[in-house]
Write a protein that holds these residues in place. Structure first.
Motif, PDB file in Angstrom:
ATOM      1  N   ILE A 146     -11.818 -28.584   3.461  1.00 42.14           N
ATOM      2  CA  ILE A 146     -12.030 -29.563   4.524  1.00 42.14           C
ATOM      3  C   ILE A 146     -12.582 -30.858   3.932  1.00 42.14           C
ATOM      4  N   SER A 149     -10.120 -33.055   2.264  1.00 40.97           N
ATOM      5  CA  SER A 149      -9.143 -33.714   3.141  1.00 40.97           C
ATOM      6  C   SER A 149      -9.786 -34.747   4.057  1.00 40.97           C
ATOM      7  N   THR A 150     -11.070 -34.956   3.899  1.00 42.50           N
ATOM      8  CA  THR A 150     -11.770 -35.869   4.803  1.00 42.50           C
ATOM      9  C   THR A 150     -11.980 -37.217   4.131  1.00 42.50           C
ATOM     10  N   PRO A 151     -11.706 -38.307   4.847  1.00 40.04           N
ATOM     11  CA  PRO A 151     -11.988 -39.609   4.256  1.00 40.04           C
ATOM     12  C   PRO A 151     -13.486 -39.731   3.955  1.00 40.04           C
ATOM     13  N   PHE A 153     -15.522 -42.204   3.435  1.00 44.85           N
ATOM     14  CA  PHE A 153     -16.337 -43.174   4.176  1.00 44.85           C
ATOM     15  C   PHE A 153     -16.582 -42.703   5.609  1.00 44.85           C
ATOM     16  N   TRP A 154     -15.651 -41.902   6.117  1.00 41.27           N
ATOM     17  CA  TRP A 154     -15.820 -41.379   7.480  1.00 41.27           C
ATOM     18  C   TRP A 154     -17.018 -40.440   7.546  1.00 41.27           C
ATOM     19  N   ILE A 157     -19.948 -42.593   7.868  1.00 45.30           N
ATOM     20  CA  ILE A 157     -20.154 -43.144   9.218  1.00 45.30           C
ATOM     21  C   ILE A 157     -20.704 -42.070  10.160  1.00 45.30           C
ATOM     22  N   LEU A 158     -20.181 -40.851  10.025  1.00 49.93           N
ATOM     23  CA  LEU A 158     -20.677 -39.768  10.878  1.00 49.93           C
ATOM     24  C   LEU A 158     -22.161 -39.521  10.625  1.00 49.93           C
ATOM     25  N   LEU A 269     -17.355 -46.825  -1.524  1.00 48.44           N
ATOM     26  CA  LEU A 269     -17.227 -46.575  -0.085  1.00 48.44           C
ATOM     27  C   LEU A 269     -18.595 -46.381   0.570  1.00 48.44           C
TER      28      LEU A 269
ATOM     29  N   LEU C 212      -5.326 -40.906   2.235  1.00 52.69           N
ATOM     30  CA  LEU C 212      -6.781 -41.095   2.131  1.00 52.69           C
ATOM     31  C   LEU C 212      -7.110 -42.426   1.476  1.00 52.69           C
ATOM     32  N   VAL C 261      -3.861 -35.521   7.039  1.00 54.48           N
ATOM     33  CA  VAL C 261      -4.026 -35.111   5.638  1.00 54.48           C
ATOM     34  C   VAL C 261      -3.838 -33.607   5.505  1.00 54.48           C
TER      35      VAL C 261
END
Lengths: 330, 327, 278
Positions: A146, A149-151, A153-154, A157-158, A269, C212, C261
């Motif tokens: 997981i 696959s996660t940006p 910078f996101w 922000i979270l 980032l 990404l 993704v």
């Protein structure tokens, strides 16, 4: 004899790196020289209208705009070899000085994150590898996939939403409180501003090291010497501490050193999300404001940074290898 | 070494033998259950019906073809078999049932494995230290070095790591481990595998050394010739079963192996005519009904294909699993 | 004995069939997201001052922003851009990787040249190289696509190079050489058919990285103008409105990108299992 060999190894690597660095510099310069950006215009910005033609010519001479590309490159290379990376248009300061100041901030951020993600990543990898196929292992593996696959910078922000907005534990943005002199800043203020970016960067870094360690631990546990150790009555944590640790820790550290490139990218980032005044923020601003000398300076510097990471990684492997061949213990 | 008086055993002597019993294995089986593709399950009957007895100061060789699951036999006795396998049967150690708890206590203390693979030592730990951990007494280092000399190793090997040692040296280190420990039972997994003729003799001599130390040695091997040289008793292993246990004295007196498979192995030795045997064994996935050797056996009858022969006791220590044994 | 083999065979086709279904499902899911972008017109994301700052509801599943634009459609358009950038970048990257790996098979000189080139590109952090290229090309989707394409080929090139080395040493290539077949003939008849699965899987697995990085570079503000709905831009704009508690501006676009993704990642990995069980 040993030291001599290691010295030779480092020297050889550095030599190779010098060639590589030259290629990077050349490559970057060619790229930039084809750029449609006019250095005089970007230097002057809005003042373009009020500056006289004469002054513009003088600037053109200073930037060497009228000279051939080759001459420009040679000039720049000459400066570069003398440790002069030029002057930042944005900060009106020596590029070297900007990098020095900014890197210090980034270095603290990256070092903290690197260590935290290393420790947690290794621990998670060991737990997963030792419990191969169980729910714990599956959970850790899914967590890593997981994350991958996660940006990045996101995630930042979270964290900002949760910890700064909802819980109000940390300030939003800016590394230092506005209107405060650097001397007045307490350790606590400083901590408050570094925790979230460091956390973000640590989370991003965990996945790689965990998956690598997990695989390595699984391989080691299936090896003949672990079977033998088990036949001698060793088991559980003691078995791992005695036979697994050394055989998985060094490769893990080595892999972690080799991840400096990702670390640097992640820092860019994270610094952007949290307005942390490091090298990452500087390169973004340099790019946005066409500050070519600073941009090139940071490109070269980041290459050096990645090189050092790779050198340390290889050195570690080399040392293990040499010791194994010579039949010495670590 | 004690000597059995097989012909006129008194009650007292029987007891003495019984008391001297180190390990007794009865009806041991090891089944590996693994998932095939999808949801199918596959069962591998690696060990089906294994029997063994070994006394203090005795060498028993388990002889079987390569790849017949002999190494798993050692794992099953030690209780370190793979997680996806089920071990069934009865194992007694010094006349007491070997429970899981007891096994844990005995592993490495009373029972020690000599592994087959030379990569069984921790690649990053000093050899000496790996031997030392098995010792109970103090002043380890000196004692370890003395043992090294005893097995023909340079005491300086103590400070080396395994990659600096040759395969032959590592096998000597294994022997040193066995000597250093206070283990009463040594399970040697293919100790002669990959050694040249001379080294085999040296290795067998060292196994004898362990025996003189009053340790029981189970030697798992595919090399019948080596087994004949060193063992007091030979257990022949085929398709996961003990097909025969023979006392070497019986062979020395000119007696023959009793089971057709053992005879085939014997005949395959160079000095006995080099008659090659059909080495195929029933697949581990097969569930056997009749005699496991029926398909290869020259003497097989209809009965052999339907009915499974039981392991018959011939004398106190000798057994055979064949309807027509010795004919 | 025969039955046993039959059952294994049956099982493996069953296994492959299940993977095939997974792939079909993933492709459908992707098409649903990708094609929807074509149907969205300007009117769906027009500013509507009457519907500012709306939290998620049935009318606006992802809420609206400070201009009253529907975030669901903006996000879909952002994803639309993502996969298109991913597609272009992946195609170019794959072509570069194939060309370079074939080049490296010619002789030692070209091989070390390619290796050096790989080292060169791996020695600059991805994001730094991206910023440099996006800056030089002066922004726009073009800059991003080229930037991503030119930073993502090294790992695939390595894989292909190793594969070619293996094929090169095989018996049938030697025989073809001895028969006097030309280099092109060998490439067409021996290398390409063998490389095809690797190439295709590598191509698909480039998408997650490309997507990404596209979001990262647009988040940093390179390339695209603020009106363009890219996920990175949506998120960087959303940050300005965080203090107003508009969490939905961050959560849903980010989750959607994550979903995309994951789709490509799963697609690539299942294809790998299908085409090349090892």
């Amino acid at each position: 004899m040993q030291l001599l060999n290691i010295g030779k190894f480092i020297l050889l690597r550095t030599l190779k790196f010098a060639i590589l660095l030259f290629a990077v510099v050349l490559f970057s310069f060619i790229l930039v020289s084809f750029s449609p950006v006019d250095p005089i215009q970007s230097y002057l910005g809005a003042e373009m209208m009020v500056v006289s033609e004469e002054q513009k010519e003088r600037l053109a001479e200073y930037f060497g705009v009228d000279e051939s590309k080759t001459q420009q490159f040679l000039n720049w290379l000459n400066m570069f070899l003398h440790g002069d990376l030029g002057t930042s248009l944005l900060y009106r300061q020596e590029v070297i000085a900007v990098i020095q100041e900014r890197f210090l901030a980034s270095f603290v951020l990256m070092a903290i994150s690197w260590i935290i993600s290393g420790i947690f990543g290794y621990a998670l990898g060991v737990i997963a590898g030792m419990n191969k196929g169980t729910m714990i292992d599956k959970a850790i593996k899914s967590f890593c996939f997981i994350l991958a696959s996660t940006p990045a910078f996101w995630i930042g922000i979270l964290l900002l939403i949760v910890f700064s907005l909802w819980l109000g534990w940390f300030p939003i943005g800016l590394s230092l409180p506005i209107g405060m002199l650097a001397e007045e800043v307490t350790v606590w203020d400083w901590l408050k501003h570094i925790i979230l970016p460091a956390l973000t960067l640590s989370i991003i870094g965990v996945s790689n090291i965990t998956l690598h360690t997990r695989q390595k631990v699984m391989d080691v546990l299936e090896s003949e010497f672990i079977r033998f150790a088990r036949s001698k009555g060793e088991e559980g944590f003691r078995l791992f501490a005695r036979h697994g640790l050394r055989n998985t820790l060094f490769p893990a550290i080595s892999v972690h050193f080799a991840s400096f490139g990702e670390l640097f990218g992640g820092a860019i980032l994270a610094e952007q999300v949290f307005s942390y005044p490091g090298l990452g923020q500087a390169i973004v601003q340099a790019g946005m404001n066409s500050d070519v000398p600073l941009l090139l300076g940071i490109v070269v510097f980041s290459t050096l940074f990645v090189f050092i990471g790779n050198l340390l990684a290889d050195l570690l492997y080399y040392l293990i290898d040499v010791r194994m061949k010579n039949g010495e213990t670590i | 070494m004690h000597v059995y008086e097989l012909n006129h055993e008194t009650q007292e002597e029987l007891e003495k033998i019984q008391n001297n019993l180190l390990l007794e294995v009865k009806n041991l089986s090891l089944t590996i259950e693994r998932f095939g593709k999808g949801w199918t399950r596959e069962r591998l009957y690696v060990i089906r019906d294994f029997h063994l007895k070994i006394h203090h100061g005795e060498v028993v060789a388990i002889v079987g073809a390569s790849g017949s699951g002999k190494s798993l036999l050692a794992d099953a006795i030690l209780g370190i078999h793979p997680k996806n396998s089920i071990v069934d049967g009865m194992i007694k150690y010094e006349n007491e049932l070997l429970t899981e708890k007891r096994r844990k206590r005995l592993r490495g203390n009373d029972i020690l494995l000599i592994p087959q693979m030379t990569n069984a030592l921790d690649p990053l730990m000093k050899v000496g230290k790996q031997v030392k951990t098995l010792m109970k007494q103090n002043n380890h280092q000196k004692a370890v070095k003395q043992i090294f000399q005893k097995v023909g190793l340079d005491p300086d090997v103590y400070d080396q790591i395994p990659s600096a040692c040759s395969g032959g040296m590592i096998r000597k280190i294994f022997i040193a481990m066995a000597l250093a420990s206070e283990a009463k039972l040594i399970i040697a997994d293919e100790p002669t595998n990959g050694l040249d003729y001379e080294s085999i003799d040296e290795m067998l001599f060292q196994i004898k050394m362990l025996e003189k130390d009053n340790k029981g040695v189970i030697m798992i091997t595919h090399d019948l010739e080596a087994a004949m040289k060193v063992a007091d008793k030979i257990a022949v292993f085929y398709a996961g079963e003990t097909v025969e246990v023979v006392d070497k004295k019986h062979l020395k007196k000119g007696g023959k192996f009793r089971h057709p498979y053992s005879r085939a192995l014997w005949n395959a030795l160079p000095q006995n005519g080099f008659i090659a045997i059909d080495s195929t064994q029933p697949s581990a996935t097969e569930k056997l009904t009749g005699c496991s050797f029926a398909k290869q056996c020259p003497k097989a009858t209809k009965k052999c294909k339907i009915e499974k022969p039981l392991l018959k006791e011939i004398s106190h220590d000798e057994m055979v699993r064949c309807f027509y044994a010795g004919m | 004995m025969k039955n046993q083999y039959l059952s294994i065979d049956f099982d493996s086709t069953n296994y492959k069939r299940r993977i095939l279904w997974k792939i079909i499902g993933l492709v459908c899911l992707f098409l649903l997201v990708a094609l929807s972008g074509f149907w969205i017109g300007e009117e769906q994301i027009e500013a509507n001052m009457g519907e500012k700052h709306l939290s998620p509801s049935l009318d606006h599943p992802f809420g609206t922003d400070w201009l009253g634009r529907d975030m669901f459609f903006r996000t879909l358009l952002g994803l639309h851009l993502s996969w298109k950038v991913g597609l272009f970048a992946a195609v170019i990257s794959t072509v570069i990787a194939l060309t370079l790996s074939l080049l490296s098979s010619i002789n030692k000189f070209f091989d070390s040249l390619v290796t050096m080139l790989i080292d060169l590109f791996l020695s600059i952090p991805h994001l730094v190289a991206l910023i440099l290229i996006a800056f030089v090309l002066g922004g726009g989707v073009k800059g991003i696509v080229i930037g991503i394409a030119f930073t993502h080929w090294p790992s695939l090139t390595r894989v292909l190079r190793a594969e070619i080395l293996q094929i090169k040493s095989s018996e049938y290539v030697h025989i073809s050489k001895k028969l006097g077949k030309s280099r092109m003939w060998i490439i067409r008849h021996h290398y390409l058919p063998q490389l095809a699965p690797q190439l295709f899987v590598g191509f698909i697995l480039l998408f997650p990285h490309a997507i990404l990085h596209e979001s990262a570079i647009t988040f940093l503000g390179f390339g695209l103008s603020p009106e363009q709905p890219a996920i990175g831009i949506i998120l960087s704009e959303a940050m300005k409105y965080l203090t107003m508690g508009m969490w939905w501006l961050v959560v849903f676009p980010g989750l959607s990108l994550f979903g995309m993704v994951v789709i490509f990642d799963a697609l690539g990995n299942n294809l790998r299992k299908l085409l090349n069980p090892n």
